[in-house]
Every structure is written in structure tokens, then in C-alpha cells.
Design a protein around this motif. Structure first.
Motif, mmCIF file in Angstrom:
data_model
loop_
_atom_site.group_PDB
_atom_site.id
_atom_site.type_symbol
_atom_site.label_atom_id
_atom_site.label_comp_id
_atom_site.label_asym_id
_atom_site.label_seq_id
_atom_site.Cartn_x
_atom_site.Cartn_y
_atom_site.Cartn_z
ATOM 1 N N GLN A 37 0.840 -1.203 0.000
ATOM 2 C CA GLN A 37 0.000 0.000 0.000
ATOM 3 C C GLN A 37 0.870 1.248 0.000
ATOM 4 O OE1 GLN A 37 -1.666 -1.775 3.783
ATOM 5 N NE2 GLN A 37 -1.568 0.362 4.443
ATOM 6 N N THR A 40 -1.057 5.022 -0.295
ATOM 7 C CA THR A 40 -1.747 5.562 0.877
ATOM 8 C C THR A 40 -0.772 5.836 2.019
ATOM 9 O OG1 THR A 40 -2.248 3.290 1.577
ATOM 10 C CG2 THR A 40 -3.930 4.456 0.322
ATOM 11 N N ARG A 100 -8.031 10.851 6.334
ATOM 12 C CA ARG A 100 -8.546 9.922 5.321
ATOM 13 C C ARG A 100 -7.488 8.878 4.969
ATOM 14 N NH1 ARG A 100 -11.613 12.108 0.060
ATOM 15 N NH2 ARG A 100 -13.108 12.527 1.725
ATOM 16 N N MET A 101 -6.249 9.311 4.808
ATOM 17 C CA MET A 101 -5.170 8.366 4.501
ATOM 18 C C MET A 101 -4.943 7.400 5.666
ATOM 19 S SD MET A 101 -4.024 8.921 1.409
ATOM 20 C CE MET A 101 -5.745 9.206 1.013
ATOM 21 N N SER A 104 -7.630 4.814 5.636
ATOM 22 C CA SER A 104 -7.394 3.943 4.494
ATOM 23 C C SER A 104 -6.255 2.967 4.782
ATOM 24 C CB SER A 104 -7.079 4.778 3.251
ATOM 25 O OG SER A 104 -6.805 3.948 2.142
ATOM 26 N N ASN A 105 -5.181 3.459 5.384
ATOM 27 C CA ASN A 105 -4.060 2.579 5.734
ATOM 28 C C ASN A 105 -4.487 1.501 6.723
ATOM 29 O OD1 ASN A 105 -1.962 3.718 4.168
ATOM 30 N ND2 ASN A 105 -1.743 5.399 5.633
ATOM 31 N N ARG A 108 -6.875 -1.014 4.815
ATOM 32 C CA ARG A 108 -6.165 -1.817 3.815
ATOM 33 C C ARG A 108 -5.295 -2.887 4.474
ATOM 34 N NH1 ARG A 108 -5.539 -0.018 -1.528
ATOM 35 N NH2 ARG A 108 -6.712 1.872 -2.014
ATOM 36 N N GLU A 153 -1.733 2.980 10.652
ATOM 37 C CA GLU A 153 -2.538 4.186 10.855
ATOM 38 C C GLU A 153 -1.752 5.239 11.619
ATOM 39 O OE1 GLU A 153 -4.801 6.965 13.091
ATOM 40 O OE2 GLU A 153 -3.936 5.180 14.015
#
Length: 655
Positions: A37, A40, A100-101, A104-105, A108, A153
Motif C-alpha cells: 500500500q 496511501t 482519510r489516509m 485507508s491505511n 487496507r 494508521e
């Protein structure tokens, strides 16, 4: 064992699976996951750094605005106020994107690891359950994957905090060397004091994780055997065991909470005390004229801001402490090697329609024929059938199986799974739509980019309907409100044992395997249903290789070849009728096995015993007493059946 031992090929590419070197240590596995990933993670770090820097320059801009206001230069004051407004806008935007990232991290990585464990569990099969309990695997997916995801995160905020700390340190050292040194030295010192609690926290988290996994395992095992527990009156024993394990989990959790409370309290106390010191020291410097009032304001802002990177660092340390424990658990699952895997010397797959020979028992499966394996010990016969499917290569070192003259441990596992399907005696149905659980073949061809030809909606339903009819399961599905589109409860617990067995048989038939191995496919159905299945199965699989482990005369009478096994070795072969008439030890053994199956039966409600079995009993009597024109009067066996046949088509085990 799974109900149908045929796994479709994984749809994930080679890059989606870690290699042996990636599983060798926790850091390597974490780096491998990070490489999955990159976008992100990079975005999270960039936005996290900008977000932190915006907060870091706030005290500087505020201090300059104060100095300009004190000096009376209103024009420059407005410039610095405008700069503050611009930084606030950038901080708001980057803060939103950073969050948001971060989410997402987390998603994912967490879901990616959970999916990886799911794929690995399916591929390793019996090997993983032999070394890891089902409850432990569930805990790894539900708990450890989330904690591992939290590491990614927090990483973006940690990187931003480190960069911001360096920038603020440089600014403070340039403004006032004594005060700058106090901050640069003091913040790491506070962090070091807080880090002293991390080691005991990690050890107590490991203990809690161990006890929690044991509780999950106990609960999962109990749910599986709940019906048995009720049957033997074991509910109270389970409740006591569960209560004891729950108390151990509670005690371990209290230990974690106690250490965590000290850490949380010190995170407030130590930075607060440090902030008081900075204000006191800065005030003395301002009184002495070493710094301006604006610089004092800026230094106070810096000291207040640095509490944020400090707490972020402590949070990251806590997260990584728990994450490392979880990563080790994940690795312990992923390091499990499949019991059957490709060797370095892979042989070419045998030609279609090749014979199979189990060298240990001497059973030979001729292509295109129906072969039955009969043994007084059903487990021995099931063991032979299971070996044909190659599920444990260690077993085949002692009992090799030749497929087309080739040791089938050298054949690619994928080829074996696609061409040889073994259907167990204890069926397992997965949750979800029944249609998807039965028909597992219509998968999208990624290379062709289309559905396999013939797998249209109408064609699929037609194939499923035909398989259900062969397995005498049409009535079961028709009784469902939505038919094949009905959502099935986990493990198919809403179905009786006989219904699950017939649905499992339909699922096996839908694989359209070259070699279909059925282990006791009708052990939980009544004689009438069994007769239907025997006749329809013969028609549906006519001309294709089919192996059936059974002692049922209704099925045996439709076999091309019956292999009689005793103590793990074939002692003779023949047709059902020829073996019944054979006047030697082999015939005596075969008649004893078959008659034991007949005598074990009880009548269904309102049904005479011989009404269900008359054809088989007559055949057996005629074969063994050819001189006698008529067999003696009918008598019902005194022994109660282990295979009680009920009028609804299910055995006693279905209750």
C-alpha cells in the motif's frame, strides 16, 4: 475435513502472498505489508508532516504578530495575521486528508491481513487445524489483524511528529539557546520515562492475548459440539470451564489496564510539569531581557505543541508494542505449511482417464467405472478414499498412491484438486447464498475477462437443479422461502444432518470432477431416499470414475466393482451379487458386513422393517441359501440402530 475437498484456484496473484523470507521475522513482514500500500502510506506521511508543521509554525507566527503589535507596526501586524490565517486553512485541509489516509491505511492493512489468513487457512486445510485451534485463527482475524493495521494508521502521525519536533527544535535553538536546549533535552527525557512502562505493558498484553485466544477457542469448540454436550448433559461442565477461562482473561485484562492507567496518567503529569518549567524558565529570561515578550509567547506555544508529538510517540510505541505481539501471532498462522504442496520435481499430470492405485491397500480404481470400498471398519475404508485425494503428503510416504503410474505427490496440487474431488461423510455448508455455496465453479476468468462459456444464469440454475435432483435434495430446497437463493446460516445449522448430506452430495456433483470420491454419502437418509440416490447417481456419473465408501446394499448393487478390505488390505473384489453368492471366507466376510448394515436398520414411523429393505434381504437370503425356496418368517432385530431411519429422510443423528 471439509465437506468437499476441491479448492478452486486462488484469484490473487503471486505478489499478494508473502514468500518465506517475508515470514522470517516481524520487521520483514511489516515491510512487505507496507509495500502493498505505498500510495496511501506515502500520502499519509506527506499530509501528516504538513499538518504537524502547520501546528509547529503557529507559535512562531503568533510570536511575531505579538512583537509587531507591541511595536505599533500595524501593517506588518496584518501580514503576520494573514500568514496565520493561511496556515490555518492549510492545516484544516491537510488534517482532513491525513485522517482519510490514516483510515485507508488501517483498513487496507487490517482487511488485507485478514484476507491473507483466510486464503492461507483454506489452502493449508487440515495442516493448520492440526497445529492451530479454530478459535485461535478466529482471534487472529478478529483482533490481531486490527492491531496490526493500527500500526500503519499511526505511522503517518509519528513521521509528522518527528519532523515537526526537529523543525521546532531548530527554531527554538536559533531564538534562545538556553531555552531551546531545555526543550530539546526535556522532551526526549519525558518520552524516555514514559517508555519504561512499555515493556511490562507488552508482556501483559501478550498474556492477555494468550488467555483471550484460549477463551475464543473454548467457545468455538463448544458451539461445534453443542448438540453433543446437550445429549450427554455436559452444559454445566462447559459453563464452569468457560467461567474459569473468563476469569483468567479478566485478570489478564486488569493487569493490562493497570499498566495502561499508569501510562495514561503519566502522559498528562510529566508533560504538564515540563510545561510549567518552560513557562517559569522563559519568564525569567524575559524579565532579564534575554528574550522578547513575543518570543516568550512563542516558546510557550512551542512547549505546548511539543506535547502533541510526545503523546503521538507514546501512542505509537503502545500501538507498535501491541502490534508486534499480534504480528507474531499472525506469522505463527502464516508459517504453517500445507500438508500437500508441490515438490521441486513436479511431474506432468496423468492423462485424462488414468487408473489410480493405492499401493498400501491394493485398491485399484479403474477409469470410467463405479468402484465401492467395503470394510468392516468404516474408518479404514474412509482412510483409503481420503488418500486418493492427497491431503497429507506425509501419509503418502508410508502409503503411496499411483495415478496413471505416477506418484501423485509429484503431480501439481492444483491439478489434483481440480480433477479428484473427495466428499466427506460429515458435510459442512458455508454461510451465504445457497446457490453460491453449491455451485463453486462459475468463477470469473481474469485472463479472458469474461465468464466461462455456459455459465449464464439460466444454465447455472439448470445444472444446480439437476444436481439437486440426483442427490434427492430438491424437496429440501423447494421448502426454502427463496429456494436456492436462500441465505444459509453458518455451518448450515438450520438443516438436518440428512439434508446437509444431500446438499453436500449435490455440491460434489456440481464440480463435475474426473474422479469423484464419496465417503458414506447416504448414511443419514432413509432407505427410500437412498434407493433414489443410488439410481440417479449411477445415471448422472455413468461413464465417469466414481468411488464410493459404503456398506449399503442399495448402493453396492449398482457398483461395477466392489473391493473388500480387511485390516487395510484388499482381500477380494467382485460385484455385489457375486460376492454374496461366494462360498468362502471372502463371501462370509462380505455377507457379514452387508448383513450388519441391514440388521442395524429400524423401520421409519409407520413402516415395516422389511418394507424398506425387502429387496436387499431377499437378494442376500437367495444368494446364501440357494436350496431353500422361501426364507424364514420376518423378525425384527432386538438391537437398536445407530442409524435410525425416520420418515422425513433423516437418520437419528439429525435430531
Amino acid at each position: 475435513m471439509s465437506s468437499v475437498r476441491a479448492a478452486r484456484p486462488s484469484t490473487s496473484g503471486p505478489g499478494d502472498r508473502p514468500s518465506g523470507k517475508h515470514l522470517s521475522s516481524v520487521p520483514r513482514f511489516l515491510l512487505w505489508q507496507a509495500a502493498r500500500q505505498p500510495a496511501t502510506l506515502t500520502g499519509g506521511v506527506v499530509f501528516g508532516v504538513i499538518w504537524m508543521l502547520c501546528q509547529a509554525v503557529w507559535p512562531y507566527l503568533l510570536g511575531r504578530a505579538v512583537d509587531e503589535g507591541v511595536s505599533g507596526d500595524s501593517a506588518r501586524l496584518w501580514v503576520w495575521c494573514g500568514a496565520l490565517l493561511g496556515v490555518a486553512a492549510v492545516q484544516a485541509v491537510t488534517g482532513m486528508l491525513r485522517h482519510r489516509m490514516a483510515v485507508s491505511n488501517w483498513l487496507r492493512s487490517s482487511l488485507g491481513v485478514a484476507r491473507l489468513i483466510g486464503y492461507h487457512s483454506a489452502e493449508t486445510g487440515p495442516a493448520i487445524t492440526a497445529t492451530t485451534s479454530s478459535g485461535e485463527i478466529v482471534a487472529t482475524v478478529s483482533t490481531d489483524s486490527l492491531r496490526l493495521g493500527a500500526m500503519y494508521e499511526v505511522s503517518a502521525r509519528l513521521c509528522g511528529g518527528v519532523v515537526a519536533f526537529v523543525v521546532v527544535s531548530i527554531i527554538m535553538l536559533n531564538a534562545s539557546l538556553p531555552l531551546g536546549l531545555a526543550v530539546v533535552i526535556g522532551v526526549p527525557a519525558v518520552a524516555a520515562l514514559l517508555a519504561l512502562l512499555l515493556r511490562p505493558l507488552r508482556s501483559r498484553q501478550a498474556v492477555w492475548r494468550e488467555e483471550s485466544g484460549g477463551l475464543t477457542t473454548l467457545g468455538a469448540d463448544t458451539v461445534v459440539g453443542l448438540r453433543v454436550l446437550r445429549g450427554i448433559g455436559g452444559e454445566q461442565e462447559f459453563v464452569e470451564r468457560y467461567a474459569r477461562q473468563s476469569q483468567r482473561v479478566r485478570a489478564a485484562g486488569v493487569g493490562v489496564a493497570r499498566t495502561q492507567s499508569w501510562l495514561d496518567g503519566l502522559q498528562v503529569l510529566l508533560p504538564g510539569a515540563f510545561l510549567v518549567f518552560i513557562v517559569w524558565f522563559g519568564a525569567h529570561l524575559a524579565i532579564d531581557g534575554s528574550i522578547t515578550p513575543g518570543q516568550l509567547t512563542a516558546f510557550y506555544g512551542y512547549a505546548t505543541f511539543l506535547v502533541l508529538p510526545l503523546r503521538t510517540a507514546v501512542e505509537a510505541a503502545q500501538t507498535f508494542t501491541a502490534g508486534v505481539v499480534s504480528a507474531r501471532r499472525v506469522l505463527s498462522v502464516l508459517r504453517t505449511r500445507p500438508a500437500a504442496r508441490d515438490t521441486d520435481e513436479v511431474a506432468e499430470a496423468p492423462a485424462w482417464g488414468s487408473a489410480i492405485e493405492d499401493l498400501a491397500s491394493g485398491v485399484v480404481i479403474q477409469p470410467g467405472r463405479f468402484t465401492a470400498i467395503v470394510d468392516a471398519d468404516p474408518d479404514e475404508a474412509a482412510g483409503i478414499a481420503t488418500r486418493l485425494g492427497r491431503f497429507d503428503d506425509a501419509v503418502h510416504r508410508e502409503a503411496p498412491v499411483l495415478w496413471g503410474g505416477v506418484d501423485h505427490t509429484r503431480v501439481p496440487v492444483r491439478e489434483v484438486r481440480e480433477r479428484i474431488v473427495v466428499n466427506d461423510a460429515n458435510p459442512h455448508l458455508f454461510g451465504g447464498r445457497l446457490l453460491d455455496g453449491l455451485d463453486t465453479l462459475p468463477v470469473r476468468d481474469d485472463e479472458a475477462g469474461r465468464w466461462r462459456e455456459g455459465d449464464t444464469s439460466t444454465g447455472r440454475l439448470r445444472r444446480v437443479s439437476a444436481a439437486l435432483d440426483t442427490a434427492a435434495a430438491t424437496e429440501t430446497v423447494d421448502a426454502l422461502p427463496e429456494g436456492v437463493h436462500e441465505s444459509v446460516a453458518e455451518r448450515g445449522r438450520t438443516f438436518s444432518g440428512g439434508q446437509r448430506q444431500r446438499l453436500s452430495l449435490a455440491r460434489a456433483l456440481l464440480t463435475d470432477a474426473e474422479v469423484l470420491v464419496l465417503i458414506e454419502p447416504t448414511s443419514a437418509v432413509d432407505a427410500h431416499t437412498e434407493s433414489q440416490i443410488a439410481e440417479r447417481l449411477r445415471q448422472a456419473r455413468d461413464g465417469r470414475t466414481t468411488v464410493v465408501v459404503t456398506a449399503s446394499p442399495l448402493l453396492l448393487d449398482r457398483m461395477d466393482t466392489v473391493a473388500v478390505v480387511r485390516k487395510g488390505r484388499v482381500v477380494g473384489t467382485g460385484t455385489h451379487q457375486s460376492l454374496l453368492r461366494q462360498e468362502d471366507d471372502l463371501g462370509d466376510l462380505y455377507r457379514a458386513i452387508v448383513s450388519r448394515t441391514i440388521s442395524a436398520a429400524e423401520p421409519a414411523d409407520g413402516e415395516d422393517l422389511d418394507a424398506a429393505w425387502t429387496g436387499s434381504i431377499d437378494a442376500l437370503w437367495t444368494a446364501t441359501h440357494p436350496v431353500t425356496a422361501q426364507r424364514p418368517g420376518k423378525t425384527k432385530p432386538k438391537k437398536k440402530s445407530k442409524r435410525n431411519r425416520k420418515g422425513n429422510g433423516d437418520a437419528a443423528s439429525d435430531r
